[in-house]
Write a protein that holds these residues in place. Structure first.
Motif, PDB file in Angstrom:
ATOM      1  N   SER A   1     -11.284  12.044   5.803  1.00 14.31           N
ATOM      2  CA  SER A   1     -12.066  11.423   6.877  1.00 14.31           C
ATOM      3  C   SER A   1     -13.448  10.977   6.390  1.00 14.31           C
ATOM      4  CB  SER A   1     -12.210  12.426   8.030  1.00 14.31           C
ATOM      5  OG  SER A   1     -13.065  11.935   9.039  1.00 14.31           O
ATOM      6  N   ALA A   2     -14.083  11.806   5.549  1.00  9.90           N
ATOM      7  CA  ALA A   2     -15.452  11.528   5.114  1.00  9.90           C
ATOM      8  C   ALA A   2     -15.518  10.499   3.996  1.00  9.90           C
ATOM      9  CB  ALA A   2     -16.116  12.828   4.657  1.00  9.90           C
ATOM     10  N   MET A   3     -14.525  10.529   3.078  1.00 13.24           N
ATOM     11  CA  MET A   3     -14.668   9.742   1.851  1.00 13.24           C
ATOM     12  C   MET A   3     -13.755   8.519   1.810  1.00 13.24           C
ATOM     13  SD  MET A   3     -15.246  12.910  -0.809  1.00 13.24           S
ATOM     14  CE  MET A   3     -16.165  11.899  -1.958  1.00 13.24           C
ATOM     15  N   GLY A   4     -12.724   8.485   2.641  1.00 16.58           N
ATOM     16  CA  GLY A   4     -11.911   7.291   2.799  1.00 16.58           C
ATOM     17  C   GLY A   4     -11.128   6.866   1.562  1.00 16.58           C
TER      18      GLY A   4
ATOM     19  N   PRO B   1      -6.437   8.320  -4.847  1.00 19.11           N
ATOM     20  CA  PRO B   1      -5.696   8.908  -5.985  1.00 19.11           C
ATOM     21  C   PRO B   1      -5.577  10.431  -5.890  1.00 19.11           C
ATOM     22  CG  PRO B   1      -7.285   7.282  -6.742  1.00 19.11           C
ATOM     23  CD  PRO B   1      -7.572   7.494  -5.292  1.00 19.11           C
ATOM     24  N   GLN B   2      -6.659  11.088  -5.489  1.00 14.25           N
ATOM     25  CA  GLN B   2      -6.608  12.557  -5.391  1.00 14.25           C
ATOM     26  C   GLN B   2      -5.694  13.003  -4.254  1.00 14.25           C
ATOM     27  OE1 GLN B   2      -9.362  10.748  -5.765  1.00 14.25           O
ATOM     28  NE2 GLN B   2     -10.873  11.769  -7.090  1.00 14.25           N
ATOM     29  N   LEU B   3      -5.746  12.297  -3.114  1.00 17.12           N
ATOM     30  CA  LEU B   3      -4.950  12.714  -1.954  1.00 17.12           C
ATOM     31  C   LEU B   3      -3.489  12.321  -2.082  1.00 17.12           C
ATOM     32  CD1 LEU B   3      -7.472  11.869   0.921  1.00 17.12           C
ATOM     33  CD2 LEU B   3      -6.924  14.108  -0.036  1.00 17.12           C
ATOM     34  N   SER B   4      -3.162  11.478  -3.067  1.00 17.99           N
ATOM     35  CA  SER B   4      -1.761  11.103  -3.300  1.00 17.99           C
ATOM     36  C   SER B   4      -1.023  12.129  -4.151  1.00 17.99           C
ATOM     37  CB  SER B   4      -1.700   9.727  -3.988  1.00 17.99           C
ATOM     38  OG  SER B   4      -2.284   8.742  -3.169  1.00 17.99           O
TER      39      SER B   4
ATOM     40  N   VAL C   1      -5.605   6.944   4.851  1.00 18.48           N
ATOM     41  CA  VAL C   1      -6.335   6.664   3.613  1.00 18.48           C
ATOM     42  C   VAL C   1      -5.384   6.179   2.521  1.00 18.48           C
ATOM     43  CG1 VAL C   1      -7.620   7.775   1.729  1.00 18.48           C
ATOM     44  CG2 VAL C   1      -8.227   8.251   4.111  1.00 18.48           C
ATOM     45  N   CYS C   2      -4.182   6.725   2.494  1.00 17.33           N
ATOM     46  CA  CYS C   2      -3.251   6.463   1.390  1.00 17.33           C
ATOM     47  C   CYS C   2      -2.349   5.250   1.628  1.00 17.33           C
ATOM     48  CB  CYS C   2      -2.390   7.705   1.131  1.00 17.33           C
ATOM     49  SG  CYS C   2      -3.333   9.107   0.490  1.00 17.33           S
ATOM     50  N   ARG C   3      -2.528   4.536   2.703  1.00 18.51           N
ATOM     51  CA  ARG C   3      -1.692   3.345   2.955  1.00 18.51           C
ATOM     52  C   ARG C   3      -1.957   2.261   1.929  1.00 18.51           C
ATOM     53  NH1 ARG C   3      -2.464   3.002   9.503  1.00 18.51           N
ATOM     54  NH2 ARG C   3      -0.977   4.646  10.014  1.00 18.51           N
TER      55      ARG C   3
END
Length: 866
Positions: free
Chosen positions: A820-823, A828-831, A864-866
């Protein structure tokens, strides 16, 4: 040393200078030449004709060469001994063994202690081969007098005790065999009673590490036979020691009792009925120990069944099997009360032991106890003999904790009028026990109290608060406290605005406050019990009592103010006054939390002035309560609390640095979080001092570890409050958090595992607060550099075999906050596959709140990951 005799005697000198010089001389001798000093002490102990006081002092000093409470120092002392030349060690040991054969009792006894310390060092390493043969010869030889045999058995007992204390696990089987053989030989029926007493005491100590022997039936039979024979000694002390051994066996070897239970049942029940009190106490303790073991086993079986895993240890239900005999035996034993009853005394006697055992029996067999015990209660609760009245009442109170309310409820229902009447009994002990029993009923079975007797119950208890002795008044206050607790979850009161206690709140509060002013309120915990009752009444009062509580608040504040003018001439006076201040601060906290926020501001200035005055006293014992009350005010005042911070801040920082009184430090940390949430950026001018103190607390090795997780979490509270203003503290905070996140999880230490999970929760709460604060302040870019390490930490949590789902719930929330904060920049990290795995695993194992968090985090991350 030139004159060791004089130096030892000087250690006892009333002249401080002489004594200190002598102690320093001994210390210097130990440090300069340990071996020579040890040898000199042993010679001093063993030399016949020397002053006995000197010999005893020499032995004690020798023992202290090898003993320390602190483990590392203990190891250091043992190492110093083992570093001695082997020949010197052998000479010293031979001297000590010879001293056990001294004709002087003091020398023999002291030598036995000194030998035991050396044995504790050397036997685990198969050293000192002469030790056991010499002691065996002392015990079995006809040439040695009984006095030497006694000292030898004492030595064996001391050795067993010391080895057990040192938790040495690898004792050579031959060593334990030899020690046990000598001990059992000493306990033989044909030995004189003083020898048997020493042997029985030694046997009790040896049971701590003779598992190999107890596993072998023939040896176990031999040990049990010797012990059982000792229970028939003509000497009560020998019988007592034998039953102590039986208690130890019940505790350590429950699974080996089956072959001996008939014998042990007969011996112990006979002893309870017929033997001297000291012996009967140990016989009762045997059944108490069995109850505790079986309670644990029953609970263990339940958990195994609930978890669908095999039961590894069986409960043999010995207590249930003995209930028909044991129950009546314990109830009649309750009639053996101390002749000189004094409520101030806490002397352990046979009646108290029987009551404790009966309570444990009740917890073990639950509903089954009612049918066995209640005939005694019903027969004697109105007896003309006060002993039987009190015993019947005590029997009733003792079994309240075991049966279900459905089973014991009807008896409770019938008992209330009788117990209330007994509050006016002619004998204080009956009144005391009746008040205690009513308190236990209010605690455990309050729903069984008939509605129609409720007014009589409250008025009856209230009538005893001012007129009876402190013990009975304290029990009455305890009962009122428990009665108030019964309304803790009273949903009906919220709907109707009232409850059954409301009509009595005014008189109860007024009377209890009078109790706190009684001249004898220090006795029997009376003042504390009264304050506890007041606190519970306030906390669980119905809405219709709110006006009364608003009127009470300034009264309590004024009472606190009055304590500052009380003269404290002694430390006892000072401690008493601080205790009262702490209790009054506790009431202020409860009142402020209970009263609606709109009614607090008119009193806030007065409250804070008094709380600050409490905090002004250095090292006062009531700072914890003062900070807790301050926290309640902060909660109700919200942003308006900022006006108190200039005066409060110095004391708050002092509390944060109170590393020795860690409870105070912990409460102060919590208060910082409350203030940060209440006044937000207004806390910024005080952040330098607060953050410095928090960082110091994390770096302090002496601070109790329980404080460190809330300190870490507090970083997040401050960051969230001050937003971009947290930048000066970001680097040091993140360094501390990263360091804490690297703490490794042990495999099997539950206490450390719990602590590390708490630590991780604190770390995750801090990360969450910091990223949200930086986002609010438009400086989330400062967080980017730390993200790889944080993601690695989260991946570690996800991969652990034994996951803690409270921790993972906070981890899931942090992932959502990062997204939410960093978008898009953190796509890459959230994937990383672990992210979805962590959210899925946490969702499946979490409660409803956790599931909501996971769904929210998953939604934000998917965007974010779309």
């Amino acid at each position: 040393m030139s004159d060791l005799t004089t130096t030892l005697l000087n250690c006892q000198s009333p002249d401080v200078t002489i004594r200190q010089n002598a102690e320093q001389t001994l210390k210097s001798a130990e440090q300069s030449n340990f071996a020579e000093f040890a040898n000199a002490l042993a010679q001093e102990l063993a030399t016949e004709g020397k002053d006995l006081t000197v010999r005893q002092l020499a032995g004690i000093h020798f023992k202290n060469l090898l003993v320390a409470k602190e483990e590392s120092l203990q190891q250091s002392k043992h190492q110093a001994w083992m570093n001695m030349d082997a020949a010197m060690r052998s000479s010293v040991k031979a001297t000590l063994l010879a001293a056990i054969r001294s004709p002087e009792n003091i020398a023999r006894h002291t030598a036995a202690q000194a030998c035991a310390e050396v044995a504790a060092v050397e036997l685990p390493y198969k050293q000192w081969p002469e030790f056991l043969p010499t002691l065996m010869e002392n015990v079995t030889s006809n040439d040695q007098p009984d006095a030497v045999k006694i000292s030898t058995l004492e030595c064996l007992g001391f050795s067993c005790d010391r080895i057990a204390q040192l938790e040495t696990v690898d004792i050579d089987p031959a060593t334990t065999d030899g020690m046990l053989t000598a001990i059992v030989d000493g306990i033989r029926a044909d030995r004189p009673d003083p020898i048997r007493l020493s042997a029985a005491t030694a046997l009790r100590n040896s049971l701590l590490f003779t598992r190999k022997n107890m596993e072998t039936k023939a040896e176990r039979d031999m040990i049990l036979q010797a012990i059982c024979e000792a229970t028939q000694s003509a000497d009560a002390k020998v019988r007592e020691a034998a039953y102590e051994c039986i208690c130890q066996i019940a505790y350590q070897y429950y699974d080996k009792l089956a072959d001996y239970m008939v014998t042990l049942f007969n011996l112990t029940t006979t002893a309870i009925k017929e033997d001297a009190e000291n012996v009967a106490l140990q016989a009762i303790e045997f059944w108490s120990t069995l109850c505790e073991e079986e309670i644990d086993l029953i609970e263990e079986q339940y958990h195994c069944q609930m978890s669908n895993i095999p039961v590894t240890r069986q409960c043999m239900s010995y207590v249930k099997g003995a209930l028909e005999t044991l129950g009546p035996l314990l109830t009649i034993t309750l009639t053996k009360q101390d002749e000189d009853y004094n409520s101030d005394d806490d002397v352990w006697g046979i009646a108290m032991a029987a009551a404790t055992c009966l309570k444990l029996v009740s917890q073990t067999v639950e509903d089954d106890v009612v049918g066995v015990v209640f005939p005694f209660v019903q027969q004697h609760i109105k007896s003309e003999n006060w002993r039987f009245r009190e015993a019947a009442t005590m029997a009733f109170s003792s079994i309240l904790d075991g049966p279900s309310s459905e089973t014991i409820g009807p008896y409770v229902n019938q008992s209330i009028p009788i117990l209330l009447q007994a509050l006016s009994d002619q004998h204080d002990m009956v009144k005391d026990t009746s008040a205690w029993t009513i308190g236990k009923i209010c605690e455990l079975h309050v729903r069984a109290i008939p509605h129609e007797t409720f007014p009589t119950l409250v008025e009856g208890l209230m009538s005893k608060l001012l007129t009876e002795n402190p013990s009975i008044s304290s029990q009455s206050a305890y009962a009122i406290h428990n009665l108030a607790l019964a309304f803790a979850d009273d949903d009906q009161a919220e709907k109707s605005g009232s409850n059954a206690l409301s009509p009595y709140m005014g008189p109860l509060l007024q009377t209890l406050l009078q109790v706190t002013d009684r001249e004898d309120a220090d006795d029997n915990n009376l003042r504390f019990s009264a304050f506890e009752a007041i606190s519970a009444l306030i906390q669980y009062s119905a809405p219709d009592c709110s006006p009364m509580l608003q009127e009470l608040l300034p009264v309590i504040v004024q009472r606190l103010n009055a304590t500052f003018s009380v003269s404290a001439l002694t430390n006892e006076d000072k401690e008493r006054n601080e205790g009262v201040q702490g209790l009054l601060c506790g009431l202020i906290q409860v009142l402020v939390l209970k009263i609606d926020a709109q009614f607090i501001p008119p009193h806030a200035d007065s409250i804070m002035q008094n709380l600050l005055q409490v905090l002004q006293v250095k090292n006062a014992t009531c700072h914890e309560e003062a900070f807790s009350a301050t926290s309640a005010v902060c909660d109700k005042m919200e942003s308006e609390f900022k006006k108190y911070l200039p005066a409060l801040a110095p004391f708050l920082v002092m509390g944060l640095k109170n590393f020795q009184a860690y409870h105070v430090c912990s409460i102060a940390v919590g208060l910082v979080g409350d203030i940060a949430r209440a006044i937000e950026k207004e806390i910024l001018p005080y952040c330098n001092d607060i953050m410095t103190a928090l960082v110091e607390s994390l770096q302090n090795q002496n601070l109790h570890r329980s404080v460190k997780p809330p300190v870490l979490s507090c970083f997040g509270d401050i960051a969230l409050a001050v937003a971009e203003g947290f930048e000066p503290y970001l680097q040091v905070s993140m360094m501390m958090l990263m360091q804490a996140s690297q703490t490794t999880m042990p495999d099997d230490d539950e206490e450390i595992i719990d602590f590390i999970n708490q630590l991780r929760e604190g770390v995750l709460e801090a990360f969450t607060g910091i990223i949200q604060g930086l986002k609010d302040g438009g400086r989330v870019d400062l967080f980017q550099v730390y993200l790889p390490t944080i993601m690695q930490f989260l991946q570690t949590l996800s991969a652990e075999e034994n996951k803690d789902y409270e921790v993972l719930s906070k981890a899931a929330g942090l992932l959502g906050d990062i997204a939410s904060a960093m978008g898009p920049p953190v796509k890459p990290q959230l994937s990383n596959p672990f992210v979805i795995a962590l959210l899925s695993d946490t969702y499946q194992n979490g409660d409803e709140t956790t599931k909501e968090t996971c769904n929210w985090a998953r939604g934000v991350i998917e965007q974010v990951c779309r």
